[in-house]
Design a protein around this motif. Sequence first.
Motif, PDB file in Angstrom:
ATOM      1  N   ASN A 144       0.828  -1.208   0.118  1.00 44.96           N
ATOM      2  CA  ASN A 144      -0.064  -0.142   0.101  1.00 44.96           C
ATOM      3  C   ASN A 144       0.916   1.022  -0.198  1.00 44.96           C
ATOM      4  O   ASN A 144       0.593   2.065   0.877  1.00 44.96           O
ATOM      5  N   ASN A 145       1.758   1.513  -0.804  1.00 49.13           N
ATOM      6  CA  ASN A 145       2.718   2.498  -1.078  1.00 49.13           C
ATOM      7  C   ASN A 145       3.432   2.756   0.453  1.00 49.13           C
ATOM      8  O   ASN A 145       3.291   4.275   0.647  1.00 49.13           O
ATOM      9  N   GLY A 146       3.633   2.036   1.229  1.00 50.73           N
ATOM     10  CA  GLY A 146       4.263   2.294   2.391  1.00 50.73           C
ATOM     11  C   GLY A 146       3.338   2.727   3.517  1.00 50.73           C
ATOM     12  O   GLY A 146       3.760   2.853   4.559  1.00 50.73           O
ATOM     13  N   VAL A 147       2.019   2.687   3.278  1.00 47.05           N
ATOM     14  CA  VAL A 147       1.200   3.052   4.436  1.00 47.05           C
ATOM     15  C   VAL A 147       0.654   1.762   5.008  1.00 47.05           C
ATOM     16  O   VAL A 147      -0.363   1.014   4.379  1.00 47.05           O
ATOM     17  N   ARG A 148       1.003   1.561   6.385  1.00 52.30           N
ATOM     18  CA  ARG A 148       0.422   0.666   7.107  1.00 52.30           C
ATOM     19  C   ARG A 148      -0.804   0.883   7.698  1.00 52.30           C
ATOM     20  O   ARG A 148      -0.999   1.923   8.430  1.00 52.30           O
ATOM     21  N   MET A 149      -2.008   0.082   7.392  1.00 49.57           N
ATOM     22  CA  MET A 149      -3.267   0.287   7.873  1.00 49.57           C
ATOM     23  C   MET A 149      -3.285  -0.518   8.869  1.00 49.57           C
ATOM     24  O   MET A 149      -2.976  -1.645   9.140  1.00 49.57           O
ATOM     25  N   PRO A 150      -4.255  -0.184   9.875  1.00 45.28           N
ATOM     26  CA  PRO A 150      -4.628  -0.904  11.044  1.00 45.28           C
ATOM     27  C   PRO A 150      -5.121  -2.261  10.804  1.00 45.28           C
ATOM     28  O   PRO A 150      -5.927  -2.481   9.953  1.00 45.28           O
ATOM     29  N   VAL A 151      -4.491  -3.618  11.229  1.00 48.48           N
ATOM     30  CA  VAL A 151      -5.373  -4.672  10.947  1.00 48.48           C
ATOM     31  C   VAL A 151      -6.763  -4.634  11.518  1.00 48.48           C
ATOM     32  O   VAL A 151      -6.952  -4.378  12.697  1.00 48.48           O
ATOM     33  N   ILE A 171       7.050   3.372   5.267  1.00 51.36           N
ATOM     34  CA  ILE A 171       8.263   3.738   4.360  1.00 51.36           C
ATOM     35  C   ILE A 171       7.665   4.557   3.351  1.00 51.36           C
ATOM     36  O   ILE A 171       6.509   4.575   3.064  1.00 51.36           O
ATOM     37  N   SER A 172       8.571   5.166   2.547  1.00 52.66           N
ATOM     38  CA  SER A 172       8.036   6.035   1.619  1.00 52.66           C
ATOM     39  C   SER A 172       7.552   5.284   0.398  1.00 52.66           C
ATOM     40  O   SER A 172       7.868   4.035   0.179  1.00 52.66           O
ATOM     41  N   ALA A 173       6.678   6.000  -0.261  1.00 51.45           N
ATOM     42  CA  ALA A 173       5.985   5.300  -1.470  1.00 51.45           C
ATOM     43  C   ALA A 173       6.974   4.765  -2.582  1.00 51.45           C
ATOM     44  O   ALA A 173       6.770   3.574  -3.031  1.00 51.45           O
ATOM     45  N   GLN A 174       8.049   5.449  -2.563  1.00 48.01           N
ATOM     46  CA  GLN A 174       8.850   5.033  -3.624  1.00 48.01           C
ATOM     47  C   GLN A 174       9.517   3.538  -3.111  1.00 48.01           C
ATOM     48  O   GLN A 174       9.803   2.831  -3.973  1.00 48.01           O
ATOM     49  N   ALA A 187       8.474   1.474  -1.280  1.00 48.95           N
ATOM     50  CA  ALA A 187       7.423   0.365  -1.195  1.00 48.95           C
ATOM     51  C   ALA A 187       7.645  -0.197  -2.639  1.00 48.95           C
ATOM     52  O   ALA A 187       7.462  -1.372  -2.765  1.00 48.95           O
ATOM     53  N   GLN A 188       7.257   0.950  -3.526  1.00 46.43           N
ATOM     54  CA  GLN A 188       7.072   0.410  -4.896  1.00 46.43           C
ATOM     55  C   GLN A 188       8.373  -0.420  -5.463  1.00 46.43           C
ATOM     56  O   GLN A 188       8.272  -1.180  -5.996  1.00 46.43           O
ATOM     57  N   ASP A 189       9.789   0.252  -5.061  1.00 44.66           N
ATOM     58  CA  ASP A 189      10.820  -0.365  -5.451  1.00 44.66           C
ATOM     59  C   ASP A 189      10.832  -2.060  -4.830  1.00 44.66           C
ATOM     60  O   ASP A 189      11.131  -2.783  -5.601  1.00 44.66           O
ATOM     61  N   THR A 190      10.388  -1.973  -3.370  1.00 44.55           N
ATOM     62  CA  THR A 190      10.532  -3.357  -2.983  1.00 44.55           C
ATOM     63  C   THR A 190       9.334  -4.520  -3.859  1.00 44.55           C
ATOM     64  O   THR A 190       9.789  -5.439  -3.924  1.00 44.55           O
ATOM     65  N   VAL A 191       8.209  -3.648  -4.225  1.00 46.41           N
ATOM     66  CA  VAL A 191       7.146  -4.571  -4.726  1.00 46.41           C
ATOM     67  C   VAL A 191       7.949  -5.015  -6.149  1.00 46.41           C
ATOM     68  O   VAL A 191       7.723  -6.274  -6.589  1.00 46.41           O
ATOM     69  N   HIS A 192       8.581  -4.215  -6.757  1.00 45.97           N
ATOM     70  CA  HIS A 192       9.219  -4.407  -8.284  1.00 45.97           C
ATOM     71  C   HIS A 192      10.384  -5.495  -8.022  1.00 45.97           C
ATOM     72  O   HIS A 192      10.554  -6.461  -8.738  1.00 45.97           O
ATOM     73  N   SER A 196       1.197  -6.313  -9.715  1.00 49.36           N
ATOM     74  CA  SER A 196       2.384  -5.616  -8.920  1.00 49.36           C
ATOM     75  C   SER A 196       2.265  -4.021  -9.277  1.00 49.36           C
ATOM     76  O   SER A 196       2.895  -3.488  -8.712  1.00 49.36           O
ATOM     77  N   ASP A 197       1.467  -3.848 -10.466  1.00 52.10           N
ATOM     78  CA  ASP A 197       1.447  -2.399 -10.916  1.00 52.10           C
ATOM     79  C   ASP A 197       0.607  -1.688  -9.916  1.00 52.10           C
ATOM     80  O   ASP A 197       0.845  -0.351  -9.828  1.00 52.10           O
ATOM     81  N   ASP A 198      -0.304  -2.386  -9.233  1.00 56.61           N
ATOM     82  CA  ASP A 198      -1.348  -1.561  -8.225  1.00 56.61           C
ATOM     83  C   ASP A 198      -1.479  -2.366  -7.317  1.00 56.61           C
ATOM     84  O   ASP A 198      -2.747  -2.803  -7.284  1.00 56.61           O
ATOM     85  N   PRO A 199      -0.699  -2.751  -6.191  1.00 54.03           N
ATOM     86  CA  PRO A 199      -1.241  -4.210  -5.468  1.00 54.03           C
ATOM     87  C   PRO A 199      -2.505  -3.716  -4.634  1.00 54.03           C
ATOM     88  O   PRO A 199      -2.684  -2.766  -3.992  1.00 54.03           O
ATOM     89  N   GLN A 200      -3.459  -4.930  -4.725  1.00 48.77           N
ATOM     90  CA  GLN A 200      -4.584  -4.980  -4.138  1.00 48.77           C
ATOM     91  C   GLN A 200      -4.817  -5.778  -2.917  1.00 48.77           C
ATOM     92  O   GLN A 200      -5.531  -5.251  -1.951  1.00 48.77           O
TER      93      GLN A 200
END
Lengths: 192, 595
Positions: free
Chosen positions: B446-453, B479-482, B484-489, B541-545
Motif C-alpha cells: 500500500n505504498n508504504g502506508v500501514r493500515m491498522p489490522v 516507508i516512503s511510497a518509492q 515500497a514500490q521499489d520493493t514490490v518490483h 504488482s502495478d497497483d497491489p490490491q
Amino acid sequence: MTNLATVPIERLGAPAPAGEPRRRWLSPAPDRVARPRQRPRIVYAAVAIGGIAIIALAQLLLSIGLSDGAYQISSLQSEQKDLARTNQALTEQLTAFSSPQNLVQNAQALGMVSNGNTVYLRLSDGAVLGSPTPASAANAPIAANQALVPNSLLQPEQVVAAPVPDASSAPQAAAPDPTVPWQGALPSPQTH
Amino acid sequence: MTSTTTRTTRGRVAIAVLLIVAVVSVFVVRLVDIQVVQAEGLNAASLASRSDSTVTLGTRGDILDANGVVLATSILRYAIEADPSAVDEFERPAADGSGEVTVTADQAIGELATAMGLDPAAITAILSADPSSRYALISKSVDVATYNAIRALDIPWLYYKADQSRSYPDGSVAGNLVGFVGEDGTALAGTELTQDKCLAGSDGTEVTETGEDGVAIPGSTVTVTDAVDGGDVQLTINSDLQYFAQEALAQRVTEVGAESGTVVVTEAKTGKILTAAEYPTVDPNNIDATDPEYRGAKVFSDPFEPGSTFKSITAASLIDAGAATPDSQVLAPYEYTSGDAVIHDSFYHAPMPWTLTGVIEQSSNTGISMLSNNMSVDQRWDYMNKFHLGQKTEVGFVGEDSGDILPGDVSGPTQLDDQTIYNTTFGQGLTVTAVQMASAYQAIANNGVRMPVQLFEGCRHADGTVTDAPAASTGEQVISAQAAQDTVHMMESVATTGYAADAIKIPGYRVSAKTGTAEMSDGSGAYGGAYLTSMAGMAPSDDPQYVVSVTIRKPVTITSGLAAAPVFQKVLSQVLKTYRVQPSTVPAPELPTTY
C-alpha cells in the motif's frame, strides 16, 4: 337518654292545674291540605333495577369474552411457539445446506468443476483478457474433501447422486464451436 | 311500670351492647391484622400460588462474515428430564381415535428410545438409578425434530426445558476465528470470547397469573426484567474465500506431509483480513474431534521465525533509509564472516555480483547481511517497530501473541550478539505471527502506508445501531511510497525468474512474492532440522490490491518455498477472481539482478 315518645304529655312544661279545661288554643292540627296522593314511581325502580341488570350482563359478557380471548391467546401462543420451532429447524437445515462444503460437494457430484483460469471480456473494445481454457477436473484448483474442512452438521446422504445421462432422450451433443462467433465491436444502443 | 323492670331491661341492654362491642372488636382486630399487619406476606403468598414466573431468553447475537453469511447463530435445544418416581403405565388417546389405550412403562421407554435413537436399556438405567427420585436427566440437549417426536408420545412423567445452544452452519470454515462456547453457554474461544461483551444477551423474567388449567389470566402479565438480545458481530472475512483457502491449504499440507499451515489474505488498501485460514482447524460444532493444540487461532497466537520472507522488510527498510537502492551492488560469497558471526547461503555458489534485486530473487543470506551493514542496528529495529512487529495488532484477538523482535533478556538491539544481528536480516532470531507478517506486507503493498489490522467490522445491536466499529484511520507511513514500490518490483523478479516462478505464475497478472524456508527452533535454542516454508506476496504488482501470506510447518517431502507456492498461487488466483481484479496491462520493469 330519655325517649321523648314514652314521656307522658303532662310532664312537659308546667303541671296544669287539675280540672282546668284544655286550653282553647291547642287545637288539633288541621288535616293536610288535600294534595294529590303521590303514586309510587315504578319507572324509577324499573330503571334502577334494569340498569343494574344491564351492567351485570355486560360485565358477564365482557368477562366471558375476555376469558375466551385468554384461551385463544394461549392456544395461538403455543401455535406460534410450534411454528417458531419449525422455522428454526428449517433455518438450521437451510444454513447447513448453504455451507460451502455442501455446495462444493454437490456441485462436484453433479460433475461440475471449477475453472481456476480467469478470463475477462472488456466491454469498451470487446478485447478478451487472459487465455480461455476449458475447465477440467485435473486442473480444478481444489477438490472438495469433507475430511479436510469438516462440517459435522452435514450428513453424507445430503450429497446428490450424479445424474445419469439419458442416451435416448438427450440431444446429440454438438461438437463445441471453439470460435467466438461475434466479430467487431459489441452492439451498443445509439442513444444520446 | 315499676323501677325493677326498668333496671332489668337496662341491664340486658347493657350486656347485649357489651357483647356486640366485644365481638365487633374481635373482628376489627383480626381485620386490621390481616389487612394491615400481615397484608404484605399474605398478598405475596396468594400471588405466588396462582402466578407463574417464566424466564424470557435473551438471544446471543450472530457472528457474520463480510457478506452477512451466518457463521455462528443461536438455536434452541431441549433438555429431556424425567420423574422416575412417577414412571408407571398411563392412558393416552388411541391413534385411531377410538378411546384410550394403556401404555406400559416399558413400552413408553421403548418408544422414547426409538425417538431419541438410544438404547432402551440406557434409558431404563437412568430411570432406575434412583427410582424414588423426582428428577433424572435423560438428555441434555436434543434438536427440534427429536423434541417434537418425544412430545408426540404424550408421556406424563417427562419434562422439557428449552435452552440456548450455538450452531455453526459452516462448520470448520473460519472455525479458528469464530471460536466456540461451552456447554453452559460461556464463551471459550475465538470471536465468541473476544467479542463476548457484544454477543451476550441477558435473560428477562415475566410473571403471569394463571388459572387452574395454566391459562394466563388476561392483563395479568407483568414483565419484571426485560430480556435483552445480544448484538451481531460482523467479521471482515469472506467465508467462501476462507473455505477455498482452507481446502487448498489442507490438501497441500497433507500432500507434503507437513504438520500444519496458515494462509492470511489482507486487503492492501484497508488492512482488512479477508481470510485467515489454517489447517487443522476446529469444527466448532464438534470441538472434541480436534486436538486441543489446534482449537485456537494460530494465525494470531503462534509466533514463528519467518525466514527469508523477512528479507523484503529488510530491503524495504534499507531503501527507505537511503542505505540501498534496488541496484545496490554486492559481491555475495557463499560464506560471510563478520565478528563472531558466520552466515551461509542455502546453496553453494562462487561469489556472485548481485544487485539488491538479485539478492532478493536468489534469497541470498550473505548478500542481505552485507548490505544491511549500510544501516545502523538501531535504525533497523526502528523500522521493525514502525512495521508494528513485536506488538500485538489492533484486532486484540483473544490469546494474541506479540511476537519477539528482541529476546526478553536484552534491552536493546545493540546488545545482541553478532550472529543474531545478522540472522534477523533474513528472518531468523526473531518471531512474528502470521497476521503481523501479512500486515507488514500490506504496508509494502500500500505504498508504504500501514493500515491498522482489522478483523471486526463492529457490533450491530438489535435496533440497528453499530458500535465498536474501528475508528477510521489514514494509516501510518512506514516507508516512503518509492521505497515500497521499489520493493514490490524487486519481489516481482522472484515471481518471474526465481526458483519458484513456475509454481506461482498467474496468467495475465503481475505478481510479487518472496519465498521463505526458515529453520525451526527445536524449543531449546538450537535449530532442529525442521523447516517452516513460506510464501508471501501481493498482486497485481502495478497497483497491489491483495496480500497473500502462506506458511507450511514441517513439510517432509518438499522443504523449500515450493511447498507453499501452489497454495499461494491458488489462493491469490481465487482472490483476484473473487474481487474481479483486472489483469495487468503494464509490463513488468526489468530490474537488473546482476552487474
